[in-house]
Design a protein around this motif. Structure first.
Motif, PDB file in Angstrom:
ATOM      1  N   ILE A  25      31.470  36.059  34.011  1.00 56.92           N
ATOM      2  CA  ILE A  25      31.309  37.369  34.642  1.00 56.92           C
ATOM      3  C   ILE A  25      31.445  37.246  36.158  1.00 56.92           C
ATOM      4  CG2 ILE A  25      29.626  39.178  35.183  1.00 56.92           C
ATOM      5  CD1 ILE A  25      30.717  39.580  32.459  1.00 56.92           C
ATOM      6  N   LEU A  26      30.769  36.284  36.739  1.00 59.92           N
ATOM      7  CA  LEU A  26      30.772  36.127  38.194  1.00 59.92           C
ATOM      8  C   LEU A  26      32.107  35.612  38.710  1.00 59.92           C
ATOM      9  CD1 LEU A  26      27.179  34.711  38.669  1.00 59.92           C
ATOM     10  CD2 LEU A  26      28.003  36.985  39.261  1.00 59.92           C
ATOM     11  N   ARG A  27      32.857  34.916  37.865  1.00 59.89           N
ATOM     12  CA  ARG A  27      34.197  34.459  38.248  1.00 59.89           C
ATOM     13  C   ARG A  27      35.252  35.537  38.016  1.00 59.89           C
ATOM     14  NH1 ARG A  27      35.340  28.408  37.365  1.00 59.89           N
ATOM     15  NH2 ARG A  27      33.358  27.400  37.832  1.00 59.89           N
ATOM     16  N   LYS A  28      34.801  36.711  37.527  1.00 58.29           N
ATOM     17  CA  LYS A  28      35.706  37.805  37.174  1.00 58.29           C
ATOM     18  C   LYS A  28      36.728  37.341  36.146  1.00 58.29           C
ATOM     19  CE  LYS A  28      35.150  40.036  41.664  1.00 58.29           C
ATOM     20  NZ  LYS A  28      35.815  40.562  42.895  1.00 58.29           N
ATOM     21  N   MET A  29      36.231  36.565  35.168  1.00 56.02           N
ATOM     22  CA  MET A  29      37.069  35.987  34.129  1.00 56.02           C
ATOM     23  C   MET A  29      36.543  36.358  32.745  1.00 56.02           C
ATOM     24  SD  MET A  29      37.590  32.155  35.737  1.00 56.02           S
ATOM     25  CE  MET A  29      38.647  31.602  34.400  1.00 56.02           C
ATOM     26  N   GLY A  67      41.694  25.724  23.674  1.00 56.81           N
ATOM     27  CA  GLY A  67      41.092  26.529  24.720  1.00 56.81           C
ATOM     28  C   GLY A  67      41.503  26.059  26.102  1.00 56.81           C
ATOM     29  N   ILE A  68      41.479  24.748  26.301  1.00 56.99           N
ATOM     30  CA  ILE A  68      41.911  24.194  27.588  1.00 56.99           C
ATOM     31  C   ILE A  68      43.403  24.439  27.795  1.00 56.99           C
ATOM     32  CG2 ILE A  68      42.193  22.051  28.886  1.00 56.99           C
ATOM     33  CD1 ILE A  68      39.636  21.052  27.501  1.00 56.99           C
ATOM     34  N   PHE A  69      44.175  24.294  26.715  1.00 56.50           N
ATOM     35  CA  PHE A  69      45.617  24.552  26.814  1.00 56.50           C
ATOM     36  C   PHE A  69      45.901  26.004  27.182  1.00 56.50           C
ATOM     37  CE2 PHE A  69      49.615  25.748  24.517  1.00 56.50           C
ATOM     38  CZ  PHE A  69      50.491  25.061  25.342  1.00 56.50           C
ATOM     39  N   SER A  70      45.153  26.932  26.572  1.00 52.29           N
ATOM     40  CA  SER A  70      45.352  28.346  26.895  1.00 52.29           C
ATOM     41  C   SER A  70      44.969  28.630  28.343  1.00 52.29           C
ATOM     42  CB  SER A  70      44.540  29.231  25.940  1.00 52.29           C
ATOM     43  OG  SER A  70      43.155  29.024  26.105  1.00 52.29           O
ATOM     44  N   THR A  71      43.912  27.967  28.834  1.00 51.03           N
ATOM     45  CA  THR A  71      43.535  28.131  30.236  1.00 51.03           C
ATOM     46  C   THR A  71      44.632  27.622  31.157  1.00 51.03           C
ATOM     47  OG1 THR A  71      41.220  27.812  29.617  1.00 51.03           O
ATOM     48  CG2 THR A  71      41.761  27.627  31.949  1.00 51.03           C
ATOM     49  N   PHE A  72      45.210  26.475  30.781  1.00 50.97           N
ATOM     50  CA  PHE A  72      46.323  25.923  31.570  1.00 50.97           C
ATOM     51  C   PHE A  72      47.504  26.897  31.586  1.00 50.97           C
ATOM     52  CE2 PHE A  72      50.410  23.678  31.457  1.00 50.97           C
ATOM     53  CZ  PHE A  72      50.379  23.036  32.698  1.00 50.97           C
ATOM     54  N   LEU A  73      47.809  27.483  30.431  1.00 48.47           N
ATOM     55  CA  LEU A  73      48.920  28.429  30.369  1.00 48.47           C
ATOM     56  C   LEU A  73      48.656  29.661  31.237  1.00 48.47           C
ATOM     57  CD1 LEU A  73      50.052  28.488  26.622  1.00 48.47           C
ATOM     58  CD2 LEU A  73      51.236  27.471  28.570  1.00 48.47           C
ATOM     59  N   ILE A  74      47.423  30.163  31.186  1.00 47.45           N
ATOM     60  CA  ILE A  74      47.074  31.329  31.996  1.00 47.45           C
ATOM     61  C   ILE A  74      47.252  31.018  33.483  1.00 47.45           C
ATOM     62  CG2 ILE A  74      45.167  32.829  32.726  1.00 47.45           C
ATOM     63  CD1 ILE A  74      44.109  32.596  29.832  1.00 47.45           C
ATOM     64  N   GLU A  75      46.745  29.856  33.904  1.00 45.81           N
ATOM     65  CA  GLU A  75      46.888  29.460  35.311  1.00 45.81           C
ATOM     66  C   GLU A  75      48.353  29.250  35.676  1.00 45.81           C
ATOM     67  OE1 GLU A  75      44.546  29.131  37.684  1.00 45.81           O
ATOM     68  OE2 GLU A  75      43.041  29.909  36.312  1.00 45.81           O
ATOM     69  N   TYR A  76      49.111  28.677  34.758  1.00 45.95           N
ATOM     70  CA  TYR A  76      50.527  28.414  35.022  1.00 45.95           C
ATOM     71  C   TYR A  76      51.302  29.727  35.185  1.00 45.95           C
ATOM     72  CZ  TYR A  76      55.314  26.779  34.427  1.00 45.95           C
ATOM     73  OH  TYR A  76      56.646  26.532  34.612  1.00 45.95           O
ATOM     74  N   PHE A  77      51.095  30.641  34.241  1.00 45.75           N
ATOM     75  CA  PHE A  77      51.807  31.918  34.321  1.00 45.75           C
ATOM     76  C   PHE A  77      51.393  32.704  35.571  1.00 45.75           C
ATOM     77  CE2 PHE A  77      52.144  31.842  29.444  1.00 45.75           C
ATOM     78  CZ  PHE A  77      53.394  31.235  29.517  1.00 45.75           C
ATOM     79  N   HIS A  78      50.132  32.579  35.950  1.00 47.63           N
ATOM     80  CA  HIS A  78      49.647  33.312  37.123  1.00 47.63           C
ATOM     81  C   HIS A  78      50.188  32.728  38.424  1.00 47.63           C
ATOM     82  CE1 HIS A  78      47.088  35.585  39.777  1.00 47.63           C
ATOM     83  NE2 HIS A  78      46.473  34.506  40.204  1.00 47.63           N
ATOM     84  N   ASN A  79      50.175  31.388  38.516  1.00 49.57           N
ATOM     85  CA  ASN A  79      50.562  30.739  39.778  1.00 49.57           C
ATOM     86  C   ASN A  79      52.054  30.476  39.892  1.00 49.57           C
ATOM     87  OD1 ASN A  79      47.858  30.583  40.678  1.00 49.57           O
ATOM     88  ND2 ASN A  79      47.526  28.711  39.489  1.00 49.57           N
ATOM     89  N   LYS A  80      52.677  30.073  38.796  1.00 50.32           N
ATOM     90  CA  LYS A  80      54.096  29.701  38.844  1.00 50.32           C
ATOM     91  C   LYS A  80      55.016  30.869  38.511  1.00 50.32           C
ATOM     92  CE  LYS A  80      53.017  25.397  39.705  1.00 50.32           C
ATOM     93  NZ  LYS A  80      53.274  24.789  41.026  1.00 50.32           N
ATOM     94  N   ALA A  81      54.666  31.636  37.489  1.00 50.56           N
ATOM     95  CA  ALA A  81      55.515  32.771  37.113  1.00 50.56           C
ATOM     96  C   ALA A  81      55.147  34.047  37.869  1.00 50.56           C
ATOM     97  CB  ALA A  81      55.418  33.020  35.604  1.00 50.56           C
ATOM     98  N   ARG A  82      54.049  33.973  38.646  1.00 53.23           N
ATOM     99  CA  ARG A  82      53.607  35.079  39.496  1.00 53.23           C
ATOM    100  C   ARG A  82      53.267  36.335  38.695  1.00 53.23           C
ATOM    101  NH1 ARG A  82      57.690  34.634  44.776  1.00 53.23           N
ATOM    102  NH2 ARG A  82      57.113  32.487  45.328  1.00 53.23           N
ATOM    103  N   GLN A  84      50.457  38.861  37.073  1.00 51.09           N
ATOM    104  CA  GLN A  84      49.078  39.242  37.330  1.00 51.09           C
ATOM    105  C   GLN A  84      48.176  38.536  36.309  1.00 51.09           C
ATOM    106  OE1 GLN A  84      47.964  41.102  39.854  1.00 51.09           O
ATOM    107  NE2 GLN A  84      50.035  41.383  40.649  1.00 51.09           N
ATOM    108  N   THR A  85      46.913  38.312  36.694  1.00 51.43           N
ATOM    109  CA  THR A  85      46.000  37.580  35.819  1.00 51.43           C
ATOM    110  C   THR A  85      45.864  38.243  34.459  1.00 51.43           C
ATOM    111  OG1 THR A  85      44.741  36.811  37.749  1.00 51.43           O
ATOM    112  CG2 THR A  85      43.671  36.651  35.598  1.00 51.43           C
ATOM    113  N   ASP A  86      45.719  39.581  34.440  1.00 52.67           N
ATOM    114  CA  ASP A  86      45.552  40.258  33.152  1.00 52.67           C
ATOM    115  C   ASP A  86      46.799  40.125  32.289  1.00 52.67           C
ATOM    116  OD1 ASP A  86      47.072  41.816  34.827  1.00 52.67           O
ATOM    117  OD2 ASP A  86      46.130  43.711  34.285  1.00 52.67           O
ATOM    118  N   ALA A  87      47.987  40.141  32.927  1.00 54.72           N
ATOM    119  CA  ALA A  87      49.225  39.974  32.158  1.00 54.72           C
ATOM    120  C   ALA A  87      49.326  38.554  31.614  1.00 54.72           C
ATOM    121  CB  ALA A  87      50.429  40.292  33.044  1.00 54.72           C
ATOM    122  N   ALA A  88      48.948  37.561  32.426  1.00 55.37           N
ATOM    123  CA  ALA A  88      48.983  36.166  31.979  1.00 55.37           C
ATOM    124  C   ALA A  88      48.040  35.953  30.802  1.00 55.37           C
ATOM    125  CB  ALA A  88      48.605  35.235  33.133  1.00 55.37           C
TER     126      ALA A  88
END
Length: 288
Positions: A25-29, A67-82, A84-88
């Motif tokens: 919640i506090l990480r807005k995640m 779970g860790i793999f999905s987190t990696f994918l979310i971060e990858y799509f957000h940072n590399k593919a640019r 938005q977090t909700d879309a990733a």
């Protein structure tokens, strides 16, 4: 005695989810918990296909890795593919969840590992799903031991890594400056969420566990501005909704897990309206 086992199991799982959910919640995640609870499904199925067993350890390991793999994918799509977090998050959990459903229907259709079991669970079965030793001794409900072990592991994880989790949650820039790996602790937190999700899916279900990750800490967040108090209030709320949800389900003759989440939602709504400092109606009355 059956009621006691059900309430205790629900309370332990709800506390585990709530403690981790406070950081989300506090990480807005908060929606990352939703994503992970869906994305772990192929990990559960793959673990079953590789080992041929539904033992909790193998499934927890498979779910944690996914779970860790999905987190990696979310971060990858957000940072590399640019994206938005909700879309990733949406892209990641939908295709992983769909993959898990396909794997179940194709490879695990003849065993007790179906979509309904994974998604909804049935906590009413806790008293009859017993742990029986090789000597024939009945040790009690298996889910109760899993819930207790999950809570112990989560408490130890938070106790050992509290400073790192606290700093990476409230001030990630400062944490990086003093040498704390923000990414590492993010992945560790996501791994704990994955473990908790799959531990609870037999009893609560992967969908309903999302509410336990979000509702109790979100309610506590509205009641206090101090993080330590937020954790304590979250645990209290977790126990309250487990007790009230069980008796609501008995009264309505309905789903226990669904009733627990319903009570959590009602409690959040009441808090949103009447919280001492942040309640919508409370603030209007104070300004009138």
């Amino acid at each position: 005695m059956s009621a006691f086992y059900i309430i205790l199991t629900a309370s332990l799982f709800a506390i585990s989810c709530g403690l981790l959910g406070s950081f989300l919640i506090l990480r807005k995640m908060a929606m990352v918990g939703d994503a992970i609870s869906h994305a772990v499904l192929p990990g559960i199925v793959i673990a079953f296909l590789l080992t041929g067993t539904r033992d909790s350890f193998e499934m927890i390991l498979g779910a944690a890795l996914l779970g860790i793999f999905s987190t990696f994918l979310i971060e990858y799509f957000h940072n590399k593919a640019r994206l938005q977090t909700d879309a990733a998050i949406g892209v990641t959990f939908t295709w992983l969840f769909a993959l898990g459903v396909i794997l179940i229907s194709v490879f695990a259709g003849q065993v007790d590992l179906d979509q309904e079991c994974v998604l909804y669970g049935e906590i009413a079965y806790v008293p009859i799903d017993l742990w029986i030793t090789d000597s024939g001794a009945i040790m009690g409900p298996r889910a109760l031991y899993i819930a207790a072990l999950t809570l112990v592991v989560n408490v130890l994880f938070l106790r050992i890594g509290f400073k790192q989790l606290y700093l990476t949650t409230f001030d990630p820039s400062f944490a990086a400056t003093v040498g704390i790996s923000v990414s590492l602790w993010n992945y560790l937190l996501m791994g704990a969420v994955s473990m908790t999700t799959v531990s609870a899916f037999d009893s609560v279900g992967a969908i309903l566990v999302v509410a336990l990750l979000v509702a109790p800490p979100a309610t506590a967040y509205l009641l206090t501005e101090k993080f330590s108090h937020m954790l304590i209030i979250t645990c209290i709320i977790a126990v309250v909704i487990s007790i009230a949800g069980y008796f609501l389900a008995v009264w309505l003759d309905g789903s226990i897990a669904g009733a627990i989440v319903t009570v959590a939602g009602i409690l959040f709504a009441i808090t949103y309206l009447f919280a001492p400092n942040t309640g919508l109606i409370t603030k209007r009355l104070a300004s009138a």
